[in-house]
Every structure is written in C-alpha cells, then in structure tokens.
Scaffold this active site. Structure first.
Site, short mmCIF file in Angstrom:
data_model
loop_
_atom_site.label_atom_id
_atom_site.label_comp_id
_atom_site.label_asym_id
_atom_site.label_seq_id
_atom_site.Cartn_x
_atom_site.Cartn_y
_atom_site.Cartn_z
N THR A 13 0.81 -1.22 0.00
CA THR A 13 0.00 0.00 0.00
C THR A 13 0.85 1.27 0.00
O THR A 13 0.48 2.27 -0.60
CB THR A 13 -0.92 0.01 1.24
OG1 THR A 13 -1.75 -1.16 1.21
CG2 THR A 13 -1.82 1.23 1.26
N THR A 89 1.75 -4.81 4.39
CA THR A 89 1.65 -5.06 5.83
C THR A 89 1.22 -6.48 6.20
O THR A 89 1.56 -6.96 7.28
CB THR A 89 0.66 -4.08 6.48
OG1 THR A 89 -0.64 -4.23 5.88
CG2 THR A 89 1.13 -2.64 6.31
N CYS A 275 -1.99 -18.41 22.11
CA CYS A 275 -2.08 -17.14 22.84
C CYS A 275 -1.09 -16.14 22.25
O CYS A 275 0.04 -16.50 21.91
CB CYS A 275 -1.78 -17.35 24.32
SG CYS A 275 -2.96 -18.42 25.16
#
Length: 340
Positions: A13, A89, A275
């Site tokens: 981007t 990203t 986690c």
C-alpha cells in the site's frame, strides 16, 4: 558525512496512490519517491532506491522473495550504512522474521515498514513511517550503528522483526510485540532502548545465508478437530502445531498414537501457543505431557511467524552443526526470551 541507506521497495500500500477518476489504487513509479515526499531531501542521509521490477502484494511475498532481498543486502552490505525495506503489511512480520535468521552477524540496521493508507492519501500514515524508518536506518553513534538487527517500524514504534505480529487490519497502530519490549519510540525525540537491542556474537562475521526449506506445515488445533486429517497429508519434515494455552492438546490415546506415528516417520513436531502473549511450558499441565513423550520441540514464546520462518531456515541447512531440534531451541536472533 551523510550515512548511505539503501531503500528496497517490494510493493504494498505504501507505494500506491489513488486514481481519483476511478477511485481505485494503483502503483506509482517508486523512483519518483523524492517528488512524492520532498522531505526526504532534507534528511541527514543519502538514500538510494532499488524497486522490485514488479511491485508485489504482500500476500505474494514468500521464500523466493526473501532470498532476493537477503541476497541483495548481502551483495551491497559494504556499500551502505543501513537498509530500509518497504513492504505490504499483511506478511511483513514473516519477511522480517525470515530475514533475521538469513542475515547472520548483522552489524547494520535492516528496517521494514509499510502503511495502512496509500502515500498519496490525505490521511496517510506512509510519510511518517517512511521518514522515521530512514532515521532509524541511518542512526549511528561513535561510528557504530545503534540498531544492528532486523527491525520493524510502524506508527511510532520500533519492534524486533522476529517478535512482531500484525494484529489490526484497520488501525494505524497495527503491530504488536507482546513478548518483548519495543526497541524504540518516535516522538519529539527519537528514542532507543539500548538495553533491549540485539547484538550478534563478536566472533560472528556477516553473511547472507539464503537457505530456506518449504517442507514445513503449520496447523492450528481446535476443539473437535479430527486428527485423522494428518494421515491424508503428504509426508512433511516439520509440523508446527499451534496448541492451546501453554501447550495443551486433547488427552486421548488417538492423539498419542497420531503424534507417535508422525515422529516415527521422521517428522519434527514444534509446539507454539495460540495465545498472543506468553509461551509454551510442556509439563505444566497433564494434557501437555504427550509432547514430551513423543519428543516434540517447544516453541517457547516465539511468534508463529518466527517459528515458521526459523524452521524453514534451519531444516536441512548444512551451515548449522547439530540437530534441527538443538538449533531450533537456541535463541539465535533474540526471538526467544531468556526465562524460557
């Protein structure tokens, strides 16, 4: 004397602009970046630009592109004081992690950044991310680089590359480093947390090790998962299991038999946590003991991105002595916390 920084543009981007007639995003000629961001001419560093011939969406970035980047840095290592990689990203943490293992004995900064909005957008985050990344890539003290590792800069934070993960597809503050402190923060002053910075062993000389194996599979377990699925898979050399909590899995005979057969077939099993924060502690709960029984490898508190790319780099790599398990459990580039 101005420091020399090589800017490698891969796509994403940050290198796009909106066509206001059609409303769609399109890549611009990145060699014109100094016209897009004239502030770059005011920096206390000399920037050379090397764009990919065909800009890639980050979802198309993978092992071959990691090799291209690592090889290019290796060939130009002595010519520049720092390196900045502009990247989409979505997979930037994978590339940052892979490069951290491929670039051994690094003594210069390799910074990755990108943006959530195109560089031509009125509210873009691209300019700040790019300009501050160039500062970090050229930051020296007493003729020594402050940052001597692969790092990721995004929204005022400098993170260790192999500790980073993208957690938001919407916010400018899109990256976290949940198991390690930030390396620096950008505000009125450019801050560096010296005690958190990684330093390679003094005896280790720089080299770009381009070895990457793709015989690695990542699998997230879930309640009700049919372990028989593993029987349908082609033989894999490394299976990374993303287990529950601190490393638990279904406490059944079928689980034990399946994992045992995988190990007997020569598959290395690495266990990482679902986690975001914390890590693997095999033996803490009864439902994790099966991993010790079959000789699985603890991923400790590595991110999934780091564990995957580390396994790809180490698997069948002739440049490492010892077994895959021995090398995987070592803290090679600051990807594992000391208490693990």
């Amino acid at each position: 004397m101005k420091r020399k920084v090589l800017l490698i543009y891969t796509g994403g981007t940050i290198g796009m602009e909106k066509d206001y007639k059609t409303g769609s995003l399109q890549a611009f000629n990145f060699e014109n970046i100094f016209q897009k961001i004239p502030e770059m001419n005011l920096l206390e560093c000399k920037v050379s630009v090397h764009p990919f011939k065909v800009p890639l969406d980050s979802s198309d970035m993978g092992p071959e592109e990691w090799k291209i980047i690592a090889n290019y840095i290796g060939k130009n290592y002595e010519k520049y004081d720092g390196f900045l990689i502009l990247h989409g990203t979505d997979t930037m943490s994978y590339t940052a992690s892979a490069l951290s293992f491929m670039l051994k004995g690094l003594r210069k900064p390799v910074i990755l950044t990108g943006s959530q909005l195109p560089i031509g957008d009125l509210r873009t985050d691209a300019k700040e991310n790019l300009l501050t990344s160039l500062y970090y890539a050229s930051l020296y003290e007493n003729d020594e680089a402050m940052v001597q590792e692969v790092a990721l800069y995004f929204e005022y934070k400098l993170l260790r590359g192999n500790r980073s993960l993208k957690y938001s597809a919407e916010f400018f503050d899109a990256y976290q480093s949940p198991n390690y402190s930030v390396l620096g923060k950008s505000g009125v002053h450019l801050n560096i947390e010296r005690a958190e910075l990684f330093r390679a062993d003094k005896e280790e000389s720089f080299c770009a090790d381009l070895h990457i194996s793709q015989d690695v599979l990542f699998w997230r377990i879930f309640p009700g998962m049919q372990l028989s699925l593993f029987k349908e898979l082609p033989k894999m050399k490394v299976l990374i299991l993303q287990a529950f909590g601190s490393g638990t899995i279904f406490n059944t005979e079928k689980t034990r038999n399946t994992l045992t057969k995988l190990r007997e077939s020569g598959t290395e099993i690495v266990v990482v946590s679902q986690c975001v924060s914390g890590g693997i502690s095999i033996g803490k709960y009864n439902n994790s003991n099966v991993f010790a029984e079959v000789g699985a490898i603890s991923g400790k508190d590595m991110t999934a991105e780091s564990a995957i790319t580390k396994a790809m780099h180490l698997l069948d790599n002739p440049n490492y002595e010892g077994t895959f398990a021995e090398n995987f459990e070592k803290n090679l580039r600051g990807e594992i916390s000391e208490h693990f």
